[in-house]
Design a protein around this motif. Structure first.
Motif, PDB file in Angstrom:
ATOM      1  N   PHE A   4       0.824  -1.207   0.000  1.00 18.07           N
ATOM      2  CA  PHE A   4       0.000   0.000   0.000  1.00 18.07           C
ATOM      3  C   PHE A   4       0.861   1.262   0.000  1.00 18.07           C
ATOM      4  CE2 PHE A   4      -2.211   3.434   2.231  1.00 18.07           C
ATOM      5  CZ  PHE A   4      -3.317   3.583   1.415  1.00 18.07           C
ATOM      6  N   ASP A   5       1.869   1.289   0.890  1.00 22.38           N
ATOM      7  CA  ASP A   5       2.723   2.479   0.984  1.00 22.38           C
ATOM      8  C   ASP A   5       3.528   2.680  -0.292  1.00 22.38           C
ATOM      9  OD1 ASP A   5       1.940   3.168   3.598  1.00 22.38           O
ATOM     10  OD2 ASP A   5       3.257   1.633   4.414  1.00 22.38           O
ATOM     11  N   LYS A   6       4.068   1.573  -0.841  1.00 25.60           N
ATOM     12  CA  LYS A   6       4.873   1.693  -2.059  1.00 25.60           C
ATOM     13  C   LYS A   6       4.016   2.095  -3.246  1.00 25.60           C
ATOM     14  CE  LYS A   6       9.098  -0.875  -1.402  1.00 25.60           C
ATOM     15  NZ  LYS A   6      10.083  -1.744  -2.072  1.00 25.60           N
ATOM     16  N   ILE A   7       2.811   1.518  -3.322  1.00 25.63           N
ATOM     17  CA  ILE A   7       1.977   1.838  -4.472  1.00 25.63           C
ATOM     18  C   ILE A   7       1.438   3.257  -4.348  1.00 25.63           C
ATOM     19  CG2 ILE A   7      -0.350   1.099  -3.740  1.00 25.63           C
ATOM     20  CD1 ILE A   7       1.365   0.195  -7.052  1.00 25.63           C
ATOM     21  N   LYS A   8       1.201   3.687  -3.104  1.00 25.65           N
ATOM     22  CA  LYS A   8       0.740   5.057  -2.900  1.00 25.65           C
ATOM     23  C   LYS A   8       1.818   6.038  -3.356  1.00 25.65           C
ATOM     24  CE  LYS A   8      -1.750   7.863   0.473  1.00 25.65           C
ATOM     25  NZ  LYS A   8      -2.244   7.959   1.851  1.00 25.65           N
ATOM     26  N   ALA A   9       3.075   5.735  -2.975  1.00 24.46           N
ATOM     27  CA  ALA A   9       4.188   6.573  -3.417  1.00 24.46           C
ATOM     28  C   ALA A   9       4.363   6.466  -4.928  1.00 24.46           C
ATOM     29  CB  ALA A   9       5.472   6.154  -2.705  1.00 24.46           C
ATOM     30  N   GLY A  10       4.189   5.245  -5.461  1.00 16.76           N
ATOM     31  CA  GLY A  10       4.343   5.032  -6.893  1.00 16.76           C
ATOM     32  C   GLY A  10       3.282   5.712  -7.730  1.00 16.76           C
ATOM     33  N   LEU A  11       2.119   5.944  -7.121  1.00 20.88           N
ATOM     34  CA  LEU A  11       1.024   6.594  -7.852  1.00 20.88           C
ATOM     35  C   LEU A  11       1.040   8.108  -7.717  1.00 20.88           C
ATOM     36  CD1 LEU A  11      -1.948   4.164  -7.102  1.00 20.88           C
ATOM     37  CD2 LEU A  11      -0.905   4.600  -9.318  1.00 20.88           C
ATOM     38  N   ILE A  18      -4.527  13.552 -11.630  1.00 20.82           N
ATOM     39  CA  ILE A  18      -5.982  13.525 -11.479  1.00 20.82           C
ATOM     40  C   ILE A  18      -6.460  13.764 -10.049  1.00 20.82           C
ATOM     41  CG2 ILE A  18      -6.211  11.937 -13.427  1.00 20.82           C
ATOM     42  CD1 ILE A  18      -6.708   9.674 -11.471  1.00 20.82           C
ATOM     43  N   GLY A  19      -5.519  13.754  -9.090  1.00 23.58           N
ATOM     44  CA  GLY A  19      -5.896  13.850  -7.682  1.00 23.58           C
ATOM     45  C   GLY A  19      -6.590  15.152  -7.323  1.00 23.58           C
ATOM     46  N   ARG A 296      -7.425   1.685  -3.114  1.00 27.44           N
ATOM     47  CA  ARG A 296      -7.383   2.580  -1.950  1.00 27.44           C
ATOM     48  C   ARG A 296      -6.312   3.655  -2.122  1.00 27.44           C
ATOM     49  NH1 ARG A 296      -5.665   0.559   2.613  1.00 27.44           N
ATOM     50  NH2 ARG A 296      -5.184  -1.554   1.932  1.00 27.44           N
ATOM     51  N   ALA A 297      -5.195   3.267  -2.699  1.00 26.98           N
ATOM     52  CA  ALA A 297      -4.105   4.239  -2.888  1.00 26.98           C
ATOM     53  C   ALA A 297      -4.469   5.275  -3.947  1.00 26.98           C
ATOM     54  CB  ALA A 297      -2.822   3.503  -3.293  1.00 26.98           C
ATOM     55  N   LEU A 298      -5.240   4.867  -4.936  1.00 24.08           N
ATOM     56  CA  LEU A 298      -5.612   5.777  -6.019  1.00 24.08           C
ATOM     57  C   LEU A 298      -6.690   6.745  -5.582  1.00 24.08           C
ATOM     58  CD1 LEU A 298      -5.151   6.474  -9.025  1.00 24.08           C
ATOM     59  CD2 LEU A 298      -6.968   4.856  -9.574  1.00 24.08           C
TER      60      LEU A 298
END
Length: 299
Positions: A4-11, A18-19, A296-298
């Motif tokens: 989750f943390d890595k994908i959140k950083a990766g996204l 788009i955020g 969730r990360a997106l």
């Protein structure tokens, strides 16, 4: 750091793209403008027009069925819709047979050989006996690059001279896998796509060798795509789908892309699960894909 943390950083770049739109969107009213803006936002995230329209249409129906009145409730519904869109098959590798074969395909430059190296290191860390087959005999120094990865990861390597018949390399690797009692054989393949018929013939020939030499094995065919190419990567994927029975996608360079929405387009348009994502340069930055954490990360 977990997925989750890595994908959140990766996204991060996708979220920068788009955020801000999402933030203002979910702070507004749940009306027709909301759905129009949402569709535009999803398209900007490279989800693709068709997939974005499907998401919005499904969300409209879900919001109506569940009598949702506020945008925060719509956000939860959107998470649910996106998660369901990723249910197109197991994101886990099938390594139930010994040895199992992982055929890695994709155009040059997407990180194919690096993916094999990182995946081999992950499998070695899980206690597997791993063998690399350097069947990309057309690209200069491809086997040399794979040899470096075999040394880094501790995997065995089977290679021949540059320009050798790829199927002959695979034959040697199948023999070696039996002699050395390997658990998993990872096969690097040529990344040529300029002639689909040649590609199809080559992959079919390799497949016949595997089936003949290891009739009881399981073969995963992983297509490596570069996330930074977005919809162009999807076009590549469709061409490879016609040439090979793809069982999963490896999405590399997700940390460098503003186009994370491509994951949903892949699932919907190809019906193939993403099995791994690359979120950095480190040996442990190729991670098994977790759909729940990704959504969730997106959002």
């Amino acid at each position: 750091m977990g997925f989750f943390d890595k994908i959140k950083a990766g996204l991060t770049r996708t979220k920068e793209n788009i955020g801000h739109s999402f933030d203002s969107l979910f702070a507004g009213e749940l009306d027709d403008d909301f759905y129009d803006e949402l569709e535009e936002t999803l398209i900007l995230g490279d989800m693709g027009v068709e997939t974005s329209m499907k998401v919005v249409e499904t969300l409209r129906r879900r919001v109506k069925e569940e009598k949702v009145k506020e945008t925060e409730g719509a956000r939860e519904c959107l998470r649910s819709v996106l998660r369901e869109m990723l249910d197109v098959g197991s994101p886990e590798l099938d390594l139930s047979a010994v040895p199992s074969v992982i055929l890695v395909i994709g155009v040059n430059g997407v990180g194919k050989t690096t993916t094999i190296g990182k995946l081999g290191a992950r499998l070695k860390a899980d206690g597997k006996r791993v063998l690399f087959a350097a069947a990309d005999t057309f690209r200069a120094a491809a086997a040399d690059q794979l040899e470096i990865w075999s040394e880094r990861s501790g995997a065995d390597l089977v290679r021949q001279h540059e320009g050798a018949d790829p199927a002959a390399v695979v034959f040697d690797a199948m023999q070696a896998s039996k002699a050395r009692k390997a658990d998993v054989v990872l096969v690097d393949t040529a990344g040529r796509l300029h002639n689909k018929q040649n590609l199809m013939n080559e992959l079919n020939k390799i497949g016949r060798v595997i089936d003949r030499e290891l009739p009881d094995s399981r073969t995963e065919t992983l297509l490596v795509l570069d996330a930074t190419t977005g919809q162009n990567g999807l076009i590549q994927a469709k061409q490879f789908m016609e040439a090979a029975g793809i069982t999963g996608i490896v999405l590399t360079k997700l940390d460098g892309s503003a186009k994370g929405g491509i994951v949903f387009a892949i699932a919907q348009e190809l019906g193939v699960p993403v099995k791994f994502v690359g979120v950095g340069e480190g040996l442990d930055d190729l991670m098994p894909f977790e759909p729940d954490a990704f959504v969730r990360a997106l959002i």
